[in-house]
Design a protein around this motif. Structure first.
Motif, mmCIF file in Angstrom:
data_model
loop_
_atom_site.group_PDB
_atom_site.id
_atom_site.type_symbol
_atom_site.label_atom_id
_atom_site.label_comp_id
_atom_site.label_asym_id
_atom_site.label_seq_id
_atom_site.Cartn_x
_atom_site.Cartn_y
_atom_site.Cartn_z
ATOM 1 N N ILE A 1 0.846 -1.199 0.000
ATOM 2 C CA ILE A 1 0.000 0.000 0.000
ATOM 3 C C ILE A 1 0.880 1.247 0.000
ATOM 4 C CG2 ILE A 1 -1.784 1.267 1.254
ATOM 5 C CD1 ILE A 1 -2.750 -1.364 2.407
ATOM 6 N N GLU A 2 1.940 1.234 0.805
ATOM 7 C CA GLU A 2 2.865 2.364 0.840
ATOM 8 C C GLU A 2 3.534 2.566 -0.517
ATOM 9 O OE1 GLU A 2 4.526 4.583 3.975
ATOM 10 O OE2 GLU A 2 2.511 4.640 3.157
ATOM 11 N N LEU A 3 3.863 1.473 -1.184
ATOM 12 C CA LEU A 3 4.494 1.569 -2.498
ATOM 13 C C LEU A 3 3.520 2.173 -3.512
ATOM 14 C CD1 LEU A 3 7.213 0.940 -3.746
ATOM 15 C CD2 LEU A 3 6.390 -1.351 -4.297
ATOM 16 N N GLY A 4 2.252 1.789 -3.428
ATOM 17 C CA GLY A 4 1.245 2.377 -4.301
ATOM 18 C C GLY A 4 1.083 3.860 -4.042
ATOM 19 N N ALA A 5 1.057 4.248 -2.770
ATOM 20 C CA ALA A 5 0.948 5.671 -2.422
ATOM 21 C C ALA A 5 2.183 6.439 -2.909
ATOM 22 C CB ALA A 5 0.787 5.826 -0.908
ATOM 23 N N PHE A 6 3.344 5.801 -2.842
ATOM 24 C CA PHE A 6 4.585 6.408 -3.332
ATOM 25 C C PHE A 6 4.464 6.771 -4.808
ATOM 26 C CE2 PHE A 6 8.444 5.095 -5.719
ATOM 27 C CZ PHE A 6 9.267 6.161 -5.403
#
Length: 330
Positions: free
Chosen positions: A175-180
């Motif tokens: 999820i953090e990678l997607g937000a990145f």
């Protein structure tokens, strides 16, 4: 093209990539082992998948302890290695993107001489492919296991992976990678949109979701609603079980003050949703997701920030009042 060939091409491409030293699922070898049950047929006697003989070699045991012990123990080890590699590489990548203090100053100074953003974009793309390809490989192997053995042990193993929080597609780091990626699109006017097509985010939906498209055309929805306050997560965190909460809500559930943080929670503190204990020690602060919410919903973010500041000041005052009364003997 069959998935085995797609996965083989992916591994060949990754040999010269950023994550060539990471573990991968031994898809070809494990699938070869699964051509027969150890109880029903000697392991050395294999048939080609396309022959009628292979189609008839379905296990009649319903449950095979020999296969279960050899196969699942090895797959669990591979899954743990993959999860460990993925989380550490994503953590390192995001640390470069969201730096603070002196490190942020040095990073900004470094950009004057060298622009690392394209390398970050490429590594993020490879990490997304790494997670999705290995997760799909594990899913297909477990499905093949159940087909060969006429059992549901593969399905049960997948449930075990979810309960032990080693399911890659449910990782908060994904999820953090997607937000990145979505943050890079926002800051650069959409220049990396062709690379971030895996992800989209709709904060106005009910519930608000981040959506991820998988290579096999399936999609996953990640609910961005806090289960405690029922609002969009603010200053979001993911507990060790993977559930998302506002930091203030998670602290309240663990009976700790916001300024103390999640690490101050006792080991007996339980997740408000699944009631699993010990999940606060492995909490992840979702900094990229918080930045995405700040950029996409500025008014909401400011409102929540002001409310949290008031609550922090209130809790701080109560804390020092109690400490003062304790010291003077009241």
């Amino acid at each position: 093209m069959k998935f085995g060939e797609t996965f083989k091409e992916y591994l060949m491409k990754e040999q010269e990539g950023f994550i060539n030293n990471c573990s991968h699922v031994e898809y070809k070898r494990l699938k070869k082992v699964l051509k027969s049950c150890r109880n029903c047929k000697p392991l050395e006697d294999f048939y080609d998948d396309d022959t009628e003989a292979a189609k008839q070699q379905l296990c009649q045991c319903q449950a095979c302890p020999l296969c279960d012990q050899a196969f699942f123990s090895e797959l669990m080890k591979e899954a743990l290695d993959i999860v460990g590699c993925f989380s550490s590489r994503v953590r390192h990548l995001l640390h470069l993107h969201i730096s603070t203090g002196m490190q942020r100053y040095l990073m900004q100074l470094r950009k004057c001489f060298k622009n690392d953003q394209q390398n970050m974009v490429e590594e993020g793309k490879m990490l997304i492919e790494y997670a999705t390809m290995n997760a799909i490989a594990i899913r297909k192997i477990l499905k093949k296991y159940d087909k060969i053995h006429s059992s549901e042990n593969g399905k049960n193993f997948r449930s075990k992976m979810q309960s032990e929080h080693i399911e890659l597609l449910q990782s908060p780091w994904l999820i953090e990678l997607g937000a990145f990626y979505l943050n890079l699109d926002t800051s650069d006017g959409g220049h990396v949109s062709e690379l971030s097509g895996h992800f989209s985010c709709d904060l106005n939906a009910t519930p608000p979701v981040m959506t991820m498209m998988l290579p096999d055309s399936k999609k996953l929805d990640y609910d961005l609603t806090c289960a405690v306050c029922l609002e969009i997560v603010f200053n979001p965190c993911a507990l060790g079980c993977g559930h998302l909460f506002c930091k203030s809500c998670a602290c309240s559930a663990a009976s700790v003050m916001i300024f103390q943080g999640l690490k101050a929670a006792s080991r007996e503190s339980k997740c408000p949703i699944c009631r699993e204990a010990g999940v606060y020690t492995k909490a992840v602060q979702m900094l990229e997701l918080d930045m995405l919410l700040k950029r996409r919903s500025k008014d909401y973010w400011k409102e929540r920030m002001n409310a949290e500041r008031v609550e922090i000041l209130k809790q701080t005052k109560e804390f020092w009042d109690s400490q003062t009364k304790y010291l003077i003997g009241y």
